[in-house]
Design a protein around this motif. Structure first.
Motif, PDB file in Angstrom:
ATOM      1  N   GLU A 123     -21.519  34.678  -9.317  1.00  0.00           N
ATOM      2  CA  GLU A 123     -21.799  34.344  -7.913  1.00  0.00           C
ATOM      3  C   GLU A 123     -20.628  33.548  -7.318  1.00  0.00           C
ATOM      4  N   GLU A 124     -20.107  32.609  -8.100  1.00  0.00           N
ATOM      5  CA  GLU A 124     -18.954  31.823  -7.630  1.00  0.00           C
ATOM      6  C   GLU A 124     -17.749  32.726  -7.374  1.00  0.00           C
ATOM      7  N   ASN A 179     -18.244  34.535  -4.221  1.00  0.00           N
ATOM      8  CA  ASN A 179     -18.068  33.652  -3.068  1.00  0.00           C
ATOM      9  C   ASN A 179     -16.599  33.318  -2.811  1.00  0.00           C
ATOM     10  N   LEU A 180     -15.817  33.264  -3.887  1.00  0.00           N
ATOM     11  CA  LEU A 180     -14.393  32.951  -3.738  1.00  0.00           C
ATOM     12  C   LEU A 180     -13.584  34.174  -3.299  1.00  0.00           C
ATOM     13  N   PHE A 199     -12.995  36.754  -5.216  1.00  0.00           N
ATOM     14  CA  PHE A 199     -12.254  37.319  -6.350  1.00  0.00           C
ATOM     15  C   PHE A 199     -12.927  38.594  -6.873  1.00  0.00           C
TER      16      PHE A 199
END
Lengths: 165, 438
Positions: A59-60, A63-64, A66
């Motif tokens: 999830e991170e 969100n970034l 990538f």
């Protein structure tokens, strides 16, 4: 310094695209069991080994920017597709990771269905039990999957091949 | 009368601020509570370093474990006449509820990260190994301890039993949300647990929620969401956690370099060596850890001394919001500047991500990825919660991740090379107290 994030990104740069969160969960777990140093913590969770840490990390990374996540609507659930983005490739270039070459394993895992990988991951989770005990355990824990004796044998052979690869 | 059915002569009650009373009638439960392994949980805080942010958060794993037991006891009482409920599983459920956190160590999240441990593994070891808990469980019948371990490990054959202790709406989560809200003093962890317990229905392989109880479950999901951001992800708590993790890293590194500690850290040796025996694991509680941190403030090693002094006296790191997507070059530049300034960046410049924290949000997930919360509709159909509730749907797809960069502002102020100091402060946007959004 976000090394665990980078390791997952390196996996995606090899895998190109992964279809299904379940498949992704099982792939990383199986690779971990083949001594690829992913550090996400796994527990057994109803359908086999599952990592909440991996879910949050993905999830991170989405969100970034990538990873690109695409959501596909199925009859009673969603299915997700993941791909590395150019920003993700750029992020990865800043790391010099000390990882073994496991691209052949990724390739083999990619060819298999998520149902099969669920079986492989579960067999690996119970590898401290004897062969008969594991088979019994799987029949008891996954009656709805209805795995046949042949599938289990195939999964055992696949693990042997993967660990030898 | 067999040990399995033996009851105490009268119901024993523990006064509890969250559930008012915890009731114990079974001899087995009473005996388990009295074991040294369970009593040890009194010396392990439920929320680790959170008390440095919310001073009330001093409650222990002991309180929480009793709370989970009490919730499961009430659920089972409600299930008594339900057709899908197997009454013979009652004692197994109660034992698993009581013992589910038995393997937690002091500050277990940091310990697990640094020493590559898994508290769930130790829970299994305590239940199955040469312990008093094991001995008491085996009095029920040979193999009972294995069943308890399987329920806690989520590999027990009856998934309904497992889902009471561990699912997206289980007794564990309900207790810790209410208890953590109570002890931290925040007002947003509240939800109507009594209502949820009344609308829980046992199905063949999971607990589901009668659709009329959806709004009570929405409240539970919202309180979970609020507690994550307001309490569990609190940046000051994370700062304390970062320092704690770095202390453990430093002590391990020094040990590996052959450093002569003023007092041999005998309680840590097996952790440093990576071979932790069960009896050694059980001996290490928070009092022991604090004792060493107290001593290490007198050590010759400047970094270990400084980090321990920070942790013990709450002299925490400051932080800035950090975006690894656009600011990695800033981090790399800072890394270089810290080295030039004589500050070891591996201890004093730390990126902390929300995925480093041991908490999870409600996610419906994919088919057979993980079990979601199911509502039981009037026609008998099951529907996944976020497909029925706009409130849950609205928070299911939101951004719930965050990264911060932690640093010691006081040490930066002491840097003597002025151009380097100025540049570091400029990159971290330090003007006043720290804690900035760049």
């Amino acid at each position: 310094m976000l090394d665990n994030h980078a390791r997952i990104m390196q996996f995606f740069s090899m895998a190109k695209e992964v279809t299904g969160r379940k498949k992704l969960q099982k792939m990383i777990y199986i690779l971990q069991q083949c001594h690829v140093p992913f550090e996400e913590k796994y527990n057994y969770h109803f359908y086999g080994p599952y990592s909440e840490e991996l879910t949050l990390r993905i999830e991170e990374l989405c969100n970034l920017g990538f990873l690109q996540e695409n959501k596909e609507e199925k009859s009673s659930y969603y299915q997700y597709h993941y791909q590395i983005t150019p920003e993700g490739e750029q992020f990865l270039r800043q790391f010099s990771l000390n990882m073994p070459d496991y691209s052949d394993k990724v390739e083999k895992l990619q060819e298999k269905s998520s149902r099969f990988l669920e079986l492989v991951a579960t067999l690996l989770y119970f590898d401290h039990l004897s062969r008969d005990e594991v088979f019994q355990k799987i029949q008891a824990l996954k009656p709805s999957q209805n795995y046949s004796e042949e599938e289990m044998e195939e999964a055992v052979a696949f693990i042997r091949e993967l660990k030898g690869a | 009368m067999s040990y399995e059915t033996e009851q105490l002569s009268e119901v024993k009650v523990f006064k509890d601020p969250v559930h008012r009373y915890v009731h114990v009638k079974d001899r087995l439960i009473w005996d388990l509570i009295a074991t040294p392994e369970f009593q040890r949980l009194r010396r392990i805080k439920q929320l680790g370093t959170t008390n440095l942010t919310f001073h009330g958060a001093e409650h222990s794993r002991f309180n929480h474990s009793l709370g989970v037991y009490e919730i499961v006891r009430r659920i089972i009482e409600n299930f008594a006449d339900e057709p899908n409920w197997n009454k013979e599983e009652r004692l197994l459920c109660l034992s698993a509820a009581l013992l589910h956190d038995l393997g937690h160590g002091p500050f277990s999240h940091s310990f697990e990260k640094v020493f590559k441990l898994d508290h769930e593994h130790f829970t299994q070891q305590i239940i199955l190994g040469d312990t008093k808990v094991h001995e008491v469980l085996e009095r029920v019948r040979p193999g009972f301890s294995q069943d308890v371990a399987d329920v806690i490990g989520k590999t027990y054959k009856d998934k309904l039993v497992v889902s009471l202790i561990s699912s997206q709406i289980d007794a564990d989560r309900m207790d810790y949300l209410l208890r953590d809200a109570y002890y931290t003093g925040v007002s947003y962890g509240q939800f109507d647990m009594e209502r949820i317990l009344r609308v829980m229905r046992p199905m063949e392989d999971q607990v589901v929620i009668k659709s009329t109880g959806m709004h009570a479950v929405e409240d539970y999901i919202m309180s979970r969401y609020q507690m994550y951001w307001q309490v569990y992800f609190h940046p000051v708590t994370r700062s304390a956690e970062v320092i704690l993790t770095k202390i453990l890293h430093r002590a391990k590194e020094l040990y590996e370099q052959g450093y002569a500690f003023q007092l041999e850290p005998i309680h840590f040796l097996s952790f440093f060596k990576g071979k932790v025996r069960l009896d050694e694991y059980i001996k290490l509680d928070e009092s022991v850890v604090h004792y060493y941190f107290q001593l290490w403030q007198e050590e010759k090693d400047v970094i270990l001394r400084d980090l321990c002094e920070r942790f013990m006296n709450r002299r925490l790191f400051k932080y800035v919001e950090f975006n690894p997507g656009t600011e990695m070059h800033v981090y790399l530049e800072l890394h270089d500047l810290f080295k030039k300034a004589g500050l070891d960046p591996s201890y004093y410049l730390v990126i902390d991500s929300s995925s480093d924290l041991p908490y999870d949000f409600y996610r419906p997930g994919e088919e057979r990825e993980r079990l979601p919360i199911h509502l039981l509709m009037p026609n008998g159909e099951l529907k996944e919660l976020s497909r029925q509730s706009d409130i849950v749907e609205s928070i299911s797809g939101k951004k719930r991740t965050d990264h911060k960069l932690y640093y010691p502002k006081d040490l930066i102020e002491k840097v003597t090379d002025l151009p380097i100091k100025r540049k570091i402060k400029e990159l971290l946007n330090i003007q006043g107290d720290g804690n900035h959004v760049r």
